[in-house]
Motif scaffolding. Structure first.
Motif, PDB file in Angstrom:
ATOM      1  N   ARG A   8       0.854  -1.193   0.000  1.00  0.00           N
ATOM      2  CA  ARG A   8       0.000   0.000   0.000  1.00  0.00           C
ATOM      3  C   ARG A   8       0.890   1.243   0.000  1.00  0.00           C
ATOM      4  O   ARG A   8       1.008   1.949   1.006  1.00  0.00           O
ATOM      5  N   PRO A   9       1.541   1.523  -1.120  1.00  0.00           N
ATOM      6  CA  PRO A   9       2.520   2.600  -1.139  1.00  0.00           C
ATOM      7  C   PRO A   9       1.933   3.995  -0.975  1.00  0.00           C
ATOM      8  O   PRO A   9       2.650   4.933  -0.634  1.00  0.00           O
ATOM      9  N   GLY A  10       0.651   4.152  -1.225  1.00  0.00           N
ATOM     10  CA  GLY A  10       0.034   5.472  -1.127  1.00  0.00           C
ATOM     11  C   GLY A  10      -0.369   5.867   0.272  1.00  0.00           C
ATOM     12  O   GLY A  10      -0.844   6.997   0.483  1.00  0.00           O
ATOM     13  N   GLU A  11      -0.201   4.974   1.232  1.00  0.00           N
ATOM     14  CA  GLU A  11      -0.577   5.261   2.614  1.00  0.00           C
ATOM     15  C   GLU A  11       0.673   5.556   3.440  1.00  0.00           C
ATOM     16  O   GLU A  11       1.606   4.751   3.483  1.00  0.00           O
ATOM     17  N   ALA A  12       0.686   6.707   4.103  1.00  0.00           N
ATOM     18  CA  ALA A  12       1.815   7.060   4.960  1.00  0.00           C
ATOM     19  C   ALA A  12       1.852   6.143   6.180  1.00  0.00           C
ATOM     20  O   ALA A  12       0.808   5.737   6.706  1.00  0.00           O
ATOM     21  N   VAL A  13       3.073   5.805   6.629  1.00  0.00           N
ATOM     22  CA  VAL A  13       3.260   4.993   7.833  1.00  0.00           C
ATOM     23  C   VAL A  13       4.271   5.742   8.711  1.00  0.00           C
ATOM     24  O   VAL A  13       5.481   5.495   8.641  1.00  0.00           O
ATOM     25  N   PRO A  14       3.792   6.680   9.537  1.00  0.00           N
ATOM     26  CA  PRO A  14       4.699   7.515  10.327  1.00  0.00           C
ATOM     27  C   PRO A  14       5.634   6.722  11.227  1.00  0.00           C
ATOM     28  O   PRO A  14       6.790   7.114  11.425  1.00  0.00           O
ATOM     29  N   ASP A  15       5.157   5.610  11.790  1.00  0.00           N
ATOM     30  CA  ASP A  15       5.991   4.829  12.704  1.00  0.00           C
ATOM     31  C   ASP A  15       7.249   4.299  12.016  1.00  0.00           C
ATOM     32  O   ASP A  15       8.259   4.035  12.672  1.00  0.00           O
ATOM     33  N   ALA A  20       3.683   9.024   2.246  1.00  0.00           N
ATOM     34  CA  ALA A  20       2.931   8.424   1.134  1.00  0.00           C
ATOM     35  C   ALA A  20       3.729   8.604  -0.157  1.00  0.00           C
ATOM     36  O   ALA A  20       4.294   9.659  -0.414  1.00  0.00           O
ATOM     37  N   ALA A  21       3.796   7.546  -0.950  1.00  0.00           N
ATOM     38  CA  ALA A  21       4.501   7.606  -2.231  1.00  0.00           C
ATOM     39  C   ALA A  21       3.544   8.064  -3.320  1.00  0.00           C
ATOM     40  O   ALA A  21       2.369   7.687  -3.337  1.00  0.00           O
ATOM     41  N   SER A  22       4.060   8.870  -4.230  1.00  0.00           N
ATOM     42  CA  SER A  22       3.238   9.335  -5.338  1.00  0.00           C
ATOM     43  C   SER A  22       2.960   8.191  -6.306  1.00  0.00           C
ATOM     44  O   SER A  22       3.849   7.388  -6.593  1.00  0.00           O
ATOM     45  N   PRO A  23       1.735   8.116  -6.835  1.00  0.00           N
ATOM     46  CA  PRO A  23       1.422   7.068  -7.819  1.00  0.00           C
ATOM     47  C   PRO A  23       2.338   7.098  -9.036  1.00  0.00           C
ATOM     48  O   PRO A  23       2.486   6.088  -9.722  1.00  0.00           O
ATOM     49  N   THR A  24       2.972   8.217  -9.315  1.00  0.00           N
ATOM     50  CA  THR A  24       3.867   8.281 -10.469  1.00  0.00           C
ATOM     51  C   THR A  24       5.077   7.365 -10.301  1.00  0.00           C
ATOM     52  O   THR A  24       5.723   7.011 -11.285  1.00  0.00           O
ATOM     53  N   GLY A  25       5.370   6.973  -9.053  1.00  0.00           N
ATOM     54  CA  GLY A  25       6.509   6.093  -8.816  1.00  0.00           C
ATOM     55  C   GLY A  25       6.156   4.628  -8.724  1.00  0.00           C
ATOM     56  O   GLY A  25       7.047   3.772  -8.591  1.00  0.00           O
ATOM     57  N   TYR A  26       4.865   4.296  -8.816  1.00  0.00           N
ATOM     58  CA  TYR A  26       4.450   2.902  -8.628  1.00  0.00           C
ATOM     59  C   TYR A  26       5.029   1.975  -9.687  1.00  0.00           C
ATOM     60  O   TYR A  26       5.153   0.766  -9.468  1.00  0.00           O
ATOM     61  N   GLY A  27       5.376   2.512 -10.847  1.00  0.00           N
ATOM     62  CA  GLY A  27       5.935   1.684 -11.904  1.00  0.00           C
ATOM     63  C   GLY A  27       7.258   1.044 -11.517  1.00  0.00           C
ATOM     64  O   GLY A  27       7.695   0.078 -12.161  1.00  0.00           O
ATOM     65  N   TRP A  28       7.886   1.555 -10.462  1.00  0.00           N
ATOM     66  CA  TRP A  28       9.143   0.966 -10.009  1.00  0.00           C
ATOM     67  C   TRP A  28       8.941  -0.297  -9.183  1.00  0.00           C
ATOM     68  O   TRP A  28       9.892  -1.062  -8.976  1.00  0.00           O
ATOM     69  N   LEU A  29       7.747  -0.554  -8.718  1.00  0.00           N
ATOM     70  CA  LEU A  29       7.556  -1.696  -7.810  1.00  0.00           C
ATOM     71  C   LEU A  29       7.847  -3.047  -8.462  1.00  0.00           C
ATOM     72  O   LEU A  29       8.524  -3.883  -7.862  1.00  0.00           O
ATOM     73  N   PRO A  30       7.391  -3.324  -9.691  1.00  0.00           N
ATOM     74  CA  PRO A  30       7.791  -4.607 -10.300  1.00  0.00           C
ATOM     75  C   PRO A  30       9.289  -4.673 -10.580  1.00  0.00           C
ATOM     76  O   PRO A  30       9.890  -5.754 -10.522  1.00  0.00           O
ATOM     77  N   LEU A  31       9.926  -3.529 -10.856  1.00  0.00           N
ATOM     78  CA  LEU A  31      11.374  -3.521 -11.054  1.00  0.00           C
ATOM     79  C   LEU A  31      12.087  -3.782  -9.734  1.00  0.00           C
ATOM     80  O   LEU A  31      13.117  -4.463  -9.688  1.00  0.00           O
ATOM     81  N   LEU A  32      11.516  -3.250  -8.648  1.00  0.00           N
ATOM     82  CA  LEU A  32      12.033  -3.531  -7.306  1.00  0.00           C
ATOM     83  C   LEU A  32      12.003  -5.027  -7.024  1.00  0.00           C
ATOM     84  O   LEU A  32      12.971  -5.597  -6.501  1.00  0.00           O
ATOM     85  N   ALA A  33      10.899  -5.676  -7.392  1.00  0.00           N
ATOM     86  CA  ALA A  33      10.808  -7.124  -7.189  1.00  0.00           C
ATOM     87  C   ALA A  33      11.843  -7.860  -8.025  1.00  0.00           C
ATOM     88  O   ALA A  33      12.398  -8.879  -7.597  1.00  0.00           O
ATOM     89  N   GLY A  34      12.141  -7.339  -9.221  1.00  0.00           N
ATOM     90  CA  GLY A  34      13.172  -7.951 -10.047  1.00  0.00           C
ATOM     91  C   GLY A  34      14.546  -7.873  -9.400  1.00  0.00           C
ATOM     92  O   GLY A  34      15.304  -8.848  -9.393  1.00  0.00           O
ATOM     93  N   VAL A  35      14.867  -6.727  -8.828  1.00  0.00           N
ATOM     94  CA  VAL A  35      16.141  -6.576  -8.119  1.00  0.00           C
ATOM     95  C   VAL A  35      16.203  -7.543  -6.938  1.00  0.00           C
ATOM     96  O   VAL A  35      17.238  -8.186  -6.687  1.00  0.00           O
TER      97      VAL A  35
END
Length: 208
Positions: A8-15, A20-35
């Protein structure tokens, strides 16, 4: 191994210090999984692994794993979408069990490639730990792949960059050129005789 991870990248987790991450960066998540896949396979299986853009795991010139990402609507219209990452890794498949790969690359498995370890439990644990580590870095950087180091790690693992590629687009157009890099949004940069092009994964039907 077939596993899915809900993010849930769009939800801030202060702890955790995660804005919150901008939806414009969500395209990196499958590349993150590749790494993360590359790290887990190299650490446990002791095999040299690379990535074919955007996120196919290669051992030599054969595909051993892939990643799919799907957006899931938020629990209310005001909430940002969640992302499900699905990862499939061929571990002990025999040659006659390998899937036919629609990208044209031959398939392989860790066992066929001579892996030092093929126990699914530690492999899955290593994969999930690496996903968690990179996701933490990416979230702490506000979803910025450059600041978090994710872009550099991806470029170090990507075998597509520097190669001649042929790209088939959904409209039937084919591009041929040299893959020169991956931009800050995770898009593939290709230099063609007609000029430079930047391609998102969703724009590409086939890459060879």
């Amino acid at each position: 191994i077939a596993t899915s991870v809900l993010l849930r990248p769009g939800e801030a987790v202060p702890d955790r210090g995660w804005p919150a991450a901008s939806p414009t960066g969500y395209g990196w998540l499958p590349l993150l999984a590749g790494v993360a896949l590359v790290e887990a396979v190299e650490r446990l299986a002791e095999l040299e692994a690379t990535l074919k853009w955007p996120n196919d795991l290669l051992i030599g010139d054969a595909k051993c794993a892939g990643v799919l990402a799907e957006a899931v609507p938020g629990r209310s219209p005001a909430q940002p979408p969640a992302i499900v990452l699905g990862v499939g890794l061929n571990v002990t498949l025999r040659a006659d069990e390998l899937p036919v790969n629609p990208t044209g690359l031959p398939a392989t498995s860790l066992q066929l490639a001579g892996a030092a370890a093929t126990d699914r439990d530690p492999l899955l644990r290593a994969l999930l730990r690496s996903v968690a580590d990179w996701y933490d870095r990416w979230r702490a950087a506000g979803g910025d792949a450059v600041t978090s180091g994710l872009r550099d790690a991806y470029l170090a693992a990507c075998a597509t960059v520097g190669r001649e590629v042929r790209v088939l687009l959904p409209n039937g157009e084919a591009l041929t050129g040299t893959a020169t890099g991956v931009d800050p949004d995770g898009q593939l940069m290709v230099t063609t005789p007609a000029g430079d092009r930047t391609l998102a994964a969703g724009d590409v039907l086939h890459l060879r």
